[in-house]
Design a protein around this motif. Sequence first.
Motif, PDB file in Angstrom:
ATOM      1  N   SER A   1       7.414 -46.351  15.385  1.00 43.60           N
ATOM      2  CA  SER A   1       7.311 -45.029  14.757  1.00 43.60           C
ATOM      3  C   SER A   1       6.984 -43.969  15.800  1.00 43.60           C
ATOM      4  O   SER A   1       7.491 -42.842  15.740  1.00 43.60           O
ATOM      5  CB  SER A   1       6.238 -45.033  13.663  1.00 43.60           C
ATOM      6  OG  SER A   1       4.946 -45.298  14.197  1.00 43.60           O
TER       7      SER A   1
ATOM      8  N   TYR B   1       9.386 -40.873  16.459  1.00 45.03           N
ATOM      9  CA  TYR B   1       8.800 -39.525  16.435  1.00 45.03           C
ATOM     10  C   TYR B   1       9.127 -38.775  17.722  1.00 45.03           C
ATOM     11  O   TYR B   1       9.515 -37.600  17.702  1.00 45.03           O
ATOM     12  CB  TYR B   1       7.289 -39.666  16.256  1.00 45.03           C
ATOM     13  CG  TYR B   1       6.490 -38.400  16.438  1.00 45.03           C
ATOM     14  CD1 TYR B   1       6.356 -37.482  15.395  1.00 45.03           C
ATOM     15  CD2 TYR B   1       5.855 -38.131  17.647  1.00 45.03           C
ATOM     16  CE1 TYR B   1       5.607 -36.313  15.572  1.00 45.03           C
ATOM     17  CE2 TYR B   1       5.099 -36.987  17.824  1.00 45.03           C
ATOM     18  CZ  TYR B   1       4.977 -36.078  16.777  1.00 45.03           C
ATOM     19  OH  TYR B   1       4.238 -34.940  16.960  1.00 45.03           O
TER      20      TYR B   1
ATOM     21  N   VAL C   1      10.960 -35.116  18.132  1.00 49.06           N
ATOM     22  CA  VAL C   1      10.137 -33.965  18.535  1.00 49.06           C
ATOM     23  C   VAL C   1      10.459 -33.507  19.963  1.00 49.06           C
ATOM     24  O   VAL C   1      10.432 -32.309  20.253  1.00 49.06           O
ATOM     25  CB  VAL C   1       8.640 -34.317  18.404  1.00 49.06           C
ATOM     26  CG1 VAL C   1       7.760 -33.179  18.902  1.00 49.06           C
ATOM     27  CG2 VAL C   1       8.309 -34.620  16.942  1.00 49.06           C
TER      28      VAL C   1
ATOM     29  N   SER D   1      13.241 -39.513  10.359  1.00 48.79           N
ATOM     30  CA  SER D   1      12.476 -38.354  10.819  1.00 48.79           C
ATOM     31  C   SER D   1      13.348 -37.122  11.026  1.00 48.79           C
ATOM     32  O   SER D   1      12.829 -36.054  11.378  1.00 48.79           O
ATOM     33  CB  SER D   1      11.753 -38.691  12.138  1.00 48.79           C
ATOM     34  OG  SER D   1      10.866 -39.772  11.966  1.00 48.79           O
TER      35      SER D   1
ATOM     36  N   PHE E   1      12.154 -34.314   9.041  1.00 48.86           N
ATOM     37  CA  PHE E   1      10.735 -33.989   9.169  1.00 48.86           C
ATOM     38  C   PHE E   1      10.584 -32.521   9.567  1.00 48.86           C
ATOM     39  O   PHE E   1      11.248 -32.047  10.503  1.00 48.86           O
ATOM     40  CB  PHE E   1      10.078 -34.881  10.223  1.00 48.86           C
ATOM     41  CG  PHE E   1       8.583 -34.770  10.260  1.00 48.86           C
ATOM     42  CD1 PHE E   1       7.801 -35.494   9.382  1.00 48.86           C
ATOM     43  CD2 PHE E   1       7.955 -33.921  11.156  1.00 48.86           C
ATOM     44  CE1 PHE E   1       6.419 -35.393   9.408  1.00 48.86           C
ATOM     45  CE2 PHE E   1       6.576 -33.808  11.191  1.00 48.86           C
ATOM     46  CZ  PHE E   1       5.810 -34.545  10.302  1.00 48.86           C
TER      47      PHE E   1
ATOM     48  N   THR F   1       5.848 -27.725  10.752  1.00 55.69           N
ATOM     49  CA  THR F   1       4.497 -28.259  10.509  1.00 55.69           C
ATOM     50  C   THR F   1       3.824 -28.656  11.816  1.00 55.69           C
ATOM     51  O   THR F   1       2.634 -28.400  12.025  1.00 55.69           O
ATOM     52  CB  THR F   1       4.577 -29.478   9.565  1.00 55.69           C
ATOM     53  OG1 THR F   1       5.262 -29.120   8.377  1.00 55.69           O
ATOM     54  CG2 THR F   1       3.187 -29.983   9.214  1.00 55.69           C
ATOM     55  N   ILE F   2       4.594 -29.265  12.711  1.00 55.91           N
ATOM     56  CA  ILE F   2       4.055 -29.668  14.012  1.00 55.91           C
ATOM     57  C   ILE F   2       3.697 -28.430  14.833  1.00 55.91           C
ATOM     58  O   ILE F   2       2.633 -28.376  15.469  1.00 55.91           O
ATOM     59  CB  ILE F   2       5.077 -30.542  14.761  1.00 55.91           C
ATOM     60  CG1 ILE F   2       5.317 -31.843  13.991  1.00 55.91           C
ATOM     61  CG2 ILE F   2       4.614 -30.838  16.184  1.00 55.91           C
ATOM     62  CD1 ILE F   2       6.385 -32.728  14.582  1.00 55.91           C
TER      63      ILE F   2
ATOM     64  N   GLU G   1      -1.478 -33.709  20.363  1.00 55.66           N
ATOM     65  CA  GLU G   1      -0.241 -34.416  20.011  1.00 55.66           C
ATOM     66  C   GLU G   1      -0.550 -35.746  19.318  1.00 55.66           C
ATOM     67  O   GLU G   1       0.122 -36.131  18.366  1.00 55.66           O
ATOM     68  CB  GLU G   1       0.597 -34.660  21.273  1.00 55.66           C
ATOM     69  CG  GLU G   1       1.129 -33.392  21.914  1.00 55.66           C
ATOM     70  CD  GLU G   1       2.065 -32.627  20.993  1.00 55.66           C
ATOM     71  OE1 GLU G   1       2.917 -33.263  20.343  1.00 55.66           O
ATOM     72  OE2 GLU G   1       1.937 -31.399  20.916  1.00 55.66           O
TER      73      GLU G   1
ATOM     74  N   PHE H   1       0.359 -36.781  15.382  1.00 61.68           N
ATOM     75  CA  PHE H   1       1.051 -38.021  15.011  1.00 61.68           C
ATOM     76  C   PHE H   1       0.272 -38.787  13.952  1.00 61.68           C
ATOM     77  O   PHE H   1       0.850 -39.229  12.933  1.00 61.68           O
ATOM     78  CB  PHE H   1       1.257 -38.893  16.252  1.00 61.68           C
ATOM     79  CG  PHE H   1       1.915 -40.217  15.966  1.00 61.68           C
ATOM     80  CD1 PHE H   1       3.266 -40.281  15.682  1.00 61.68           C
ATOM     81  CD2 PHE H   1       1.182 -41.395  15.978  1.00 61.68           C
ATOM     82  CE1 PHE H   1       3.878 -41.502  15.409  1.00 61.68           C
ATOM     83  CE2 PHE H   1       1.785 -42.608  15.716  1.00 61.68           C
ATOM     84  CZ  PHE H   1       3.126 -42.656  15.433  1.00 61.68           C
TER      85      PHE H   1
ATOM     86  N   TYR I   1       2.046 -36.677  10.862  1.00 64.64           N
ATOM     87  CA  TYR I   1       3.303 -37.433  10.775  1.00 64.64           C
ATOM     88  C   TYR I   1       3.154 -38.700   9.940  1.00 64.64           C
ATOM     89  O   TYR I   1       3.950 -38.944   9.018  1.00 64.64           O
ATOM     90  CB  TYR I   1       3.793 -37.772  12.180  1.00 64.64           C
ATOM     91  CG  TYR I   1       5.057 -38.581  12.208  1.00 64.64           C
ATOM     92  CD1 TYR I   1       6.298 -37.983  12.053  1.00 64.64           C
ATOM     93  CD2 TYR I   1       5.021 -39.972  12.385  1.00 64.64           C
ATOM     94  CE1 TYR I   1       7.473 -38.735  12.086  1.00 64.64           C
ATOM     95  CE2 TYR I   1       6.174 -40.722  12.423  1.00 64.64           C
ATOM     96  CZ  TYR I   1       7.395 -40.103  12.266  1.00 64.64           C
ATOM     97  OH  TYR I   1       8.540 -40.851  12.286  1.00 64.64           O
TER      98      TYR I   1
ATOM     99  N   MET J   1       5.050 -39.631   6.314  1.00 69.78           N
ATOM    100  CA  MET J   1       6.123 -40.622   6.399  1.00 69.78           C
ATOM    101  C   MET J   1       5.699 -41.973   5.833  1.00 69.78           C
ATOM    102  O   MET J   1       6.249 -43.003   6.204  1.00 69.78           O
ATOM    103  CB  MET J   1       6.539 -40.784   7.868  1.00 69.78           C
ATOM    104  CG  MET J   1       7.081 -39.531   8.512  1.00 69.78           C
ATOM    105  SD  MET J   1       8.683 -39.040   7.849  1.00 69.78           S
ATOM    106  CE  MET J   1       9.716 -40.356   8.483  1.00 69.78           C
TER     107      MET J   1
ATOM    108  N   VAL K   1      10.522 -37.779   2.720  1.00 70.02           N
ATOM    109  CA  VAL K   1       9.373 -37.281   3.471  1.00 70.02           C
ATOM    110  C   VAL K   1       8.441 -36.610   2.490  1.00 70.02           C
ATOM    111  O   VAL K   1       8.839 -35.717   1.749  1.00 70.02           O
ATOM    112  CB  VAL K   1       9.787 -36.270   4.558  1.00 70.02           C
ATOM    113  CG1 VAL K   1       8.560 -35.731   5.279  1.00 70.02           C
ATOM    114  CG2 VAL K   1      10.738 -36.921   5.554  1.00 70.02           C
TER     115      VAL K   1
END
Length: 271
Positions: free
Chosen positions: A88, A92, A96, A158, A161, A165-166, A176, A180, A184, A188, A270
Motif C-alpha cells: 500500500s 500510494y 502521490v 488509489s 484518491f 486532501t493530501i 508524509e 499515510f 490514506y 482506503m 474510497v
Amino acid sequence: MNKKRRVNYTFKHLLMIVASILSVFPFLWMIISATNTSAQISMGKMTFGSNLTANIRNAFESADIGRAFLNSAYVSVMITVLSILICSAAGYAFIVYRSKATEIVFMILIASMMVPFAAKLIPLYRIFANLHLLNNYWAIILPAIGAPFLVFFFRQNSENFPIETIQAARVDGCSEIGIFFRIYMPMMRSTYAAAAIFSFMAAWNNYMWPLVALQSESKYTLPLMVSNLAGGFAPDYGMVMVGIIISTLPTIVIFFVLQKSFVEGILGSVK
C-alpha cells in the motif's frame, strides 16, 4: 412484467442457481466424504456416513495437524500484515509522487507479474541458501511481502484518491508518514480489506515454495501436512478430507467476515 422480461428474469435466475450448485457441490462432497470410509468414498457414496469421528482421530494421529495449523497461521498473518503495509505504501507513492521514472518502475513491476514462479524457484533457493534462511519461516515470508499484484491493486484503487486532501494536510503541517497512516489508510480501508483477503488466501494455500524451503516436518504448513496425508500407497480419503476441511475453514471465515469490504475494495471505493 411482460412475457419477454419474465423469460429473461427466469433464465437469469436458473443460470445463477446452476452456477451456485456447481460452486457449492465440491464443498458439499468434501463434507460428506469426511463422514465416510475410504472404501465408501471410492465407490462414490454421496450420503452422510458415521465415520467422521474415526476420520478426525486418524487425521490427528497420522500428522501433527495442530502444529501445522499454527505454522500456517503465523506465516499467513505475518505475510498479510507486512505485504499490505509495504504494497500500500508503494501504491500510494506511485500515485502521490508521479514522474516518468516512477511510471517506468511501475511498468517493470507489471512485467514481473508475467514471469512464472517456477522460473524464479532456483534463484530464490540460491539466495536464501546463501543467506542461511532455508528451513526458516522468513524464507517464506520475505518473497511474499512485495507482491507485484498487490502494488498494482493499491495503485489502481488509489487513482481516485483526492490529492487535495493530501495537499491540505501538508498545509496543516502533517508529515508524509502521518498523512499515510492517518488519512490514506482510513480512507482506503475497503481496499485494505480486499487486499488482506487476497494476501491471506495466497499465503495460506501456498504449497510449492514452502515445500522447497521448509525441510523440517515440524515447520510444515497445513497444505504440506495435508499433502503428506494423501501421500501413502493407499491413502485414507476420509482422513484426507478432514485435513482439507480444516485447511479450508480459515479462508472461508475470513472471506465472509470481510465480504462487504471485499466487494467495495474490488470496485475501487474510497471512503
